[in-house]
Design a protein around this motif. Structure first.
Motif, PDB file in Angstrom:
ATOM      1  N   TYR A 175       0.858  -1.190   0.000  1.00 12.81           N
ATOM      2  CA  TYR A 175       0.000   0.000   0.000  1.00 12.81           C
ATOM      3  C   TYR A 175       0.886   1.229   0.000  1.00 12.81           C
ATOM      4  O   TYR A 175       2.021   1.203   0.487  1.00 12.81           O
ATOM      5  CB  TYR A 175      -0.902   0.014   1.237  1.00 12.81           C
ATOM      6  N   TYR A 176       0.352   2.334  -0.533  1.00  9.74           N
ATOM      7  CA  TYR A 176       1.143   3.560  -0.596  1.00  9.74           C
ATOM      8  C   TYR A 176       0.262   4.807  -0.617  1.00  9.74           C
ATOM      9  O   TYR A 176      -0.909   4.750  -0.983  1.00  9.74           O
ATOM     10  CB  TYR A 176       2.053   3.553  -1.834  1.00  9.74           C
ATOM     11  N   ASN A 177       0.870   5.906  -0.207  1.00 13.94           N
ATOM     12  CA  ASN A 177       0.289   7.246  -0.350  1.00 13.94           C
ATOM     13  C   ASN A 177       1.371   8.128  -0.962  1.00 13.94           C
ATOM     14  O   ASN A 177       2.450   8.266  -0.375  1.00 13.94           O
ATOM     15  CB  ASN A 177      -0.111   7.837   1.011  1.00 13.94           C
ATOM     16  N   ILE A 178       1.097   8.693  -2.109  1.00 11.72           N
ATOM     17  CA  ILE A 178       2.037   9.630  -2.718  1.00 11.72           C
ATOM     18  C   ILE A 178       1.790  10.992  -2.079  1.00 11.72           C
ATOM     19  O   ILE A 178       0.707  11.563  -2.219  1.00 11.72           O
ATOM     20  CB  ILE A 178       1.891   9.678  -4.248  1.00 11.72           C
ATOM     21  N   VAL A 179       2.793  11.494  -1.378  1.00 13.03           N
ATOM     22  CA  VAL A 179       2.716  12.793  -0.724  1.00 13.03           C
ATOM     23  C   VAL A 179       2.957  13.889  -1.750  1.00 13.03           C
ATOM     24  O   VAL A 179       2.291  14.921  -1.748  1.00 13.03           O
ATOM     25  CB  VAL A 179       3.760  12.879   0.423  1.00 13.03           C
ATOM     26  N   ASN A 180       3.919  13.647  -2.647  1.00 13.41           N
ATOM     27  CA  ASN A 180       4.275  14.585  -3.711  1.00 13.41           C
ATOM     28  C   ASN A 180       4.835  13.746  -4.852  1.00 13.41           C
ATOM     29  O   ASN A 180       5.793  13.005  -4.639  1.00 13.41           O
ATOM     30  CB  ASN A 180       5.331  15.571  -3.182  1.00 13.41           C
ATOM     31  N   LEU A 198       7.379   7.676  -8.615  1.00  6.27           N
ATOM     32  CA  LEU A 198       7.776   9.052  -8.327  1.00  6.27           C
ATOM     33  C   LEU A 198       8.774   9.581  -9.343  1.00  6.27           C
ATOM     34  O   LEU A 198       9.388   8.817 -10.078  1.00  6.27           O
ATOM     35  CB  LEU A 198       8.435   9.121  -6.943  1.00  6.27           C
ATOM     36  N   LYS A 199       8.928  10.899  -9.312  1.00  3.47           N
ATOM     37  CA  LYS A 199       9.987  11.576 -10.049  1.00  3.47           C
ATOM     38  C   LYS A 199      10.850  12.310  -9.034  1.00  3.47           C
ATOM     39  O   LYS A 199      10.556  12.284  -7.834  1.00  3.47           O
ATOM     40  CB  LYS A 199       9.370  12.543 -11.059  1.00  3.47           C
ATOM     41  N   VAL A 200      11.893  12.967  -9.499  1.00  2.00           N
ATOM     42  CA  VAL A 200      12.777  13.713  -8.607  1.00  2.00           C
ATOM     43  C   VAL A 200      11.945  14.690  -7.771  1.00  2.00           C
ATOM     44  O   VAL A 200      11.069  15.382  -8.289  1.00  2.00           O
ATOM     45  CB  VAL A 200      13.861  14.470  -9.402  1.00  2.00           C
ATOM     46  N   GLY A 201      12.220  14.716  -6.476  1.00  4.98           N
ATOM     47  CA  GLY A 201      11.485  15.581  -5.557  1.00  4.98           C
ATOM     48  C   GLY A 201      10.260  14.917  -4.957  1.00  4.98           C
ATOM     49  O   GLY A 201       9.644  15.451  -4.043  1.00  4.98           O
ATOM     50  N   GLY A 202       9.910  13.743  -5.456  1.00  9.94           N
ATOM     51  CA  GLY A 202       8.718  13.042  -4.986  1.00  9.94           C
ATOM     52  C   GLY A 202       8.881  12.464  -3.595  1.00  9.94           C
ATOM     53  O   GLY A 202       9.999  12.172  -3.156  1.00  9.94           O
ATOM     54  N   GLU A 203       7.758  12.311  -2.908  1.00  8.28           N
ATOM     55  CA  GLU A 203       7.733  11.698  -1.584  1.00  8.28           C
ATOM     56  C   GLU A 203       6.591  10.701  -1.516  1.00  8.28           C
ATOM     57  O   GLU A 203       5.522  10.940  -2.083  1.00  8.28           O
ATOM     58  CB  GLU A 203       7.525  12.743  -0.489  1.00  8.28           C
ATOM     59  N   ILE A 204       6.836   9.613  -0.805  1.00  8.88           N
ATOM     60  CA  ILE A 204       5.842   8.550  -0.721  1.00  8.88           C
ATOM     61  C   ILE A 204       5.901   7.892   0.658  1.00  8.88           C
ATOM     62  O   ILE A 204       6.967   7.787   1.257  1.00  8.88           O
ATOM     63  CB  ILE A 204       6.075   7.506  -1.843  1.00  8.88           C
ATOM     64  N   ASP A 205       4.746   7.503   1.146  1.00  7.10           N
ATOM     65  CA  ASP A 205       4.647   6.671   2.337  1.00  7.10           C
ATOM     66  C   ASP A 205       4.326   5.264   1.854  1.00  7.10           C
ATOM     67  O   ASP A 205       3.377   5.067   1.081  1.00  7.10           O
ATOM     68  CB  ASP A 205       3.539   7.163   3.270  1.00  7.10           C
TER      69      ASP A 205
END
Length: 164
Positions: A60-65, A120-127
Motif C-alpha cells: 500500500y502507498y500514499n504519494i505525498v508529492n 515518483l519523479k525527482v522531488g517526490g515523496e511517498i509513504d
C-alpha cells in the motif's frame, strides 16, 4: 617477438580490467504478496487509521508529492533518497542521516521499493506500507540495534532527491 607480445598482453589485461562494466543484470520481479499478507497489512492500516492505495504487487502507498523531472527507467537506475523505515509500532529501524542521503541502484533494495520508487519523479515523496514477502520475508533482520521480527509489515517514508 616474445618481448613485444607479453607487454601488449599485460597492457590489454590491465586496460580491460579498468573499463567500467555498464551491464546491468537486475531483473524486474513478478513477485506478488499472498492474499493473507495483503489482508493482514490492510488490517494494520485500518487499525492505525491509515487510508492508502493498493499496488498490484500487494503493498500500500500514499504519494505525498509525485515530484517532477527525471524518473526511474529500470532497476539499474541510481537513486538518491532520504528515508525512514519503521515498524507499525513506531520503532525506527533504519533511516538516512540528515544531510547525508542514501545513494544506490534500485535493483539492490527490497522488492517493495523496486515497485514503489518508479511511481515518483525527482522531488517526490511517498509513504509505503510493505508486507513481508516484498520486504524481508519470514526471516528476522538485525538493523543496527533494532531487531525486525520475521514476517513484519514495514512502514517507510521516502523522499527522492535525485534519479540518474
Amino acid at each position: 617477438m616474445k618481448n613485444i607480445v607479453f607487454p601488449i598482453l599485460l597492457l590489454t589485461i590491465i586496460f580491460t580490467g579498468c573499463l567500467k562494466n555498464d551491464k546491468c543484470s537486475y531483473n524486474d520481479s513478478s513477485l506478488v504478496a499472498p492474499p493473507t499478507e495483503i489482508s493482514n497489512l490492510k488490517d494494520s492500516l485500518t487499525a492505525h487509521g491509515i487510508t492508502a492505495t493498493l499496488h498490484p504487487s500487494g503493498f500500500y502507498y500514499n504519494i505525498v508529492n509525485p515530484g517532477s523531472g527525471a524518473s526511474v527507467s529500470n532497476l539499474c537506475t541510481n537513486i538518491t533518497v532520504d528515508y525512514k523505515g519503521s515498524l507499525f509500532n513506531g520503532t525506527v529501524f533504519d533511516s538516512s542521516v540528515v544531510n547525508n542521503p542514501a545513494n544506490f541502484q534500485l535493483g539492490t533494495v527490497i522488492v517493495g521499493w523496486q515497485k514503489a520508487i518508479p511511481l515518483l519523479k525527482v522531488g517526490g515523496e511517498i509513504d509505503l506500507y510493505i508486507p513481508p514477502s516484498l520486504a524481508y520475508g519470514n526471516r528476522t533482520q538485525q538493523a543496527g540495534s533494532v531487531v525486525i521480527p520475521a514476517g513484519s509489515n514495514l512502514v517507510f517514508h521516502v523522499h527522492v532527491i535525485d534519479i540518474q
